[in-house]
Design an enzyme around this catalytic site. Structure first.
Site, mmCIF file in Angstrom:
data_model
loop_
_atom_site.group_PDB
_atom_site.id
_atom_site.type_symbol
_atom_site.label_atom_id
_atom_site.label_comp_id
_atom_site.label_asym_id
_atom_site.label_seq_id
_atom_site.Cartn_x
_atom_site.Cartn_y
_atom_site.Cartn_z
ATOM 1 C CG ASP A 154 -1.729 1.190 1.396
ATOM 2 O OD1 ASP A 154 -2.343 1.593 0.391
ATOM 3 O OD2 ASP A 154 -1.781 1.770 2.502
ATOM 4 C CG LEU A 155 1.787 5.570 -2.006
ATOM 5 C CD1 LEU A 155 3.295 5.341 -2.079
ATOM 6 C CD2 LEU A 155 1.309 6.254 -3.282
ATOM 7 C CG ASP A 156 -2.040 7.329 -0.068
ATOM 8 O OD1 ASP A 156 -1.163 8.155 -0.371
ATOM 9 O OD2 ASP A 156 -2.948 6.977 -0.838
ATOM 10 C CB THR A 207 0.188 10.721 1.260
ATOM 11 O OG1 THR A 207 0.431 9.310 1.238
ATOM 12 C CG2 THR A 207 1.228 11.450 0.446
ATOM 13 C CE LYS A 222 -5.392 6.485 8.739
ATOM 14 N NZ LYS A 222 -4.760 6.113 10.000
ATOM 15 N NE ARG A 249 -9.807 10.953 -6.400
ATOM 16 C CZ ARG A 249 -9.199 11.206 -7.552
ATOM 17 N NH1 ARG A 249 -9.813 11.929 -8.470
ATOM 18 N NH2 ARG A 249 -7.991 10.745 -7.800
ATOM 19 C CB SER A 279 -1.770 2.650 -3.843
ATOM 20 O OG SER A 279 -2.485 3.813 -3.489
ATOM 21 C CB ALA A 280 -7.343 2.538 -3.159
ATOM 22 C CG ASN A 282 -3.744 11.574 -7.110
ATOM 23 O OD1 ASN A 282 -3.774 12.100 -8.214
ATOM 24 N ND2 ASN A 282 -4.739 11.708 -6.231
ATOM 25 C CE LYS A 304 -5.704 -1.268 -1.036
ATOM 26 N NZ LYS A 304 -4.585 -0.454 -0.536
ATOM 27 C CD GLU A 362 -3.481 -1.942 2.800
ATOM 28 O OE1 GLU A 362 -3.672 -0.917 3.504
ATOM 29 O OE2 GLU A 362 -3.789 -1.998 1.609
ATOM 30 C CG ASP A 363 -2.097 2.896 6.364
ATOM 31 O OD1 ASP A 363 -2.422 2.416 5.254
ATOM 32 O OD2 ASP A 363 -2.373 4.064 6.689
HETATM 33 C C1 BG6 Z 1 -5.923 5.294 -0.635
HETATM 34 C C2 BG6 Z 1 -6.052 6.244 0.529
HETATM 35 O O1 BG6 Z 1 -4.595 4.876 -0.742
HETATM 36 O O2 BG6 Z 1 -6.295 5.949 -1.854
HETATM 37 C C3 BG6 Z 1 -7.463 6.835 0.580
HETATM 38 O O3 BG6 Z 1 -5.802 5.526 1.733
HETATM 39 C C4 BG6 Z 1 -7.792 7.482 -0.762
HETATM 40 O O4 BG6 Z 1 -7.506 7.788 1.612
HETATM 41 C C5 BG6 Z 1 -7.628 6.447 -1.873
HETATM 42 O O5 BG6 Z 1 -9.134 7.957 -0.762
HETATM 43 C C6 BG6 Z 1 -7.926 7.012 -3.261
HETATM 44 O O6 BG6 Z 1 -6.974 7.992 -3.564
HETATM 45 P P1 BG6 Z 1 -7.061 9.022 -4.763
HETATM 46 O O7 BG6 Z 1 -5.714 9.687 -4.732
HETATM 47 O O8 BG6 Z 1 -7.267 8.222 -6.031
HETATM 48 O O9 BG6 Z 1 -8.185 9.937 -4.497
HETATM 49 MG MG MG Z 2 -2.899 3.222 3.401
#
Ligand code: BG6
Ligand code: MG
Length: 219
Positions: A12-14, A20, A48, A52, A119-120, A123, A150, A174-175
């Site tokens: 996972d990224l964020d 972030t 989390k 979006r 990552s979801a 970005n 997820k 994952e967090d």
């Molecule tokens: C996840 C984050 O990695 O990505 C969420 O934990 C976020 O908080 C989701 O909503 C979607 O991200 P983005 O950048 O496509 O809006």
């Molecule tokens: Mg995360």
């Protein structure tokens, strides 16, 4: 669950690699204020790992506003959130890699583990670039190509496909609670980071605690 079978990692990224999660939180907080949903730590935690549009739906529902916005207005709210998020993300540098994660990624690369990103976030490629980490990953799961968010296991199954490994040879990091459920559902080894997570095969309090040595001790 044994670690010695593991040959690849899906990250996972964020909140795992990049600091972030706080930026997503800040940007969603503004949306919550705008629609009149009280911002609580429980709501913030529940968002989390969630995509979006699903995040927006959760915020509207938490305040009882789910029937007050047209689809077009929802897209406008989500776009405004993303614009605010991107303004925050633009400030990222390699200094914003979460503590210990750069050395963990270096360790994995040195030992020839294969790495992909699960990552979801749409970005994610941008964030990796700002952190100067793009070269570490042989692939990035495209969240736009997924049918389910997820905690559905789809993203982690897709990660195993990108790694060209069976799920039992993959560890997910994952967090988010939704992320741990996704990894478990995919039949992979779940590594959780955060005090409040439940159900992970192995859990660390913080990113600084995650090392290959500790994973190798898993029996
Ligand atoms: C996840 C984050 O990695 O990505 C969420 O934990 C976020 O908080 C989701 O909503 C979607 O991200 P983005 O950048 O496509 O809006
Ligand atoms: Mg995360």
């Amino acid at each position: 669950m044994q670690f010695d079978k593991i040959r690849g990692f899906a990250f996972d990224l964020d909140g795992v690699i990049a600091d972030t999660a706080r930026f997503h939180g800040q940007a969603w907080h503004q949306v919550a204020d705008k629609v009149g949903t009280p911002w609580t730590s429980q709501l913030a935690d529940g968002l989390k790992g969630v995509s979006r549009m699903d995040s927006l739906e959760m915020i509207l529902k938490a305040g009882g506003h789910e029937n007050e916005y047209s689809q077009q207005e929802k897209v406008q709210l989500a776009t405004a959130k993303n614009d605010n998020y991107l303004r925050l993300v633009e400030t990222l540098t390699p200094e914003d890699i979460l503590p210990g994660m750069k050395s963990f990624l270096d360790e994995l690369r040195e030992k020839d583990y294969l790495l992909v990103l699960a990552s979801a976030s749409k970005n994610a490629p941008k964030v990796l670039k700002y952190l100067q980490l793009s070269d570490y990953f042989m692939g990035i799961v495209d969240p736009a190509a997924l049918s389910h968010s997820k905690p559905d296991p789809e993203i982690y199954l897709r990660a195993a496909e990108l790694l060209k490994l069976p799920p039992e040879e993959v560890a997910g990091v994952e967090d988010a609670q939704a992320g741990i459920e996704a990894i478990n559902g995919a039949g992979e080894l779940s590594i959780g980071i955060g005090r409040s997570l439940t159900g992970a095969d192995v859990r660390f309090d913080s990113t600084v605690d995650v090392t290959l040595e500790k994973l190798m001790e898993l029996k």
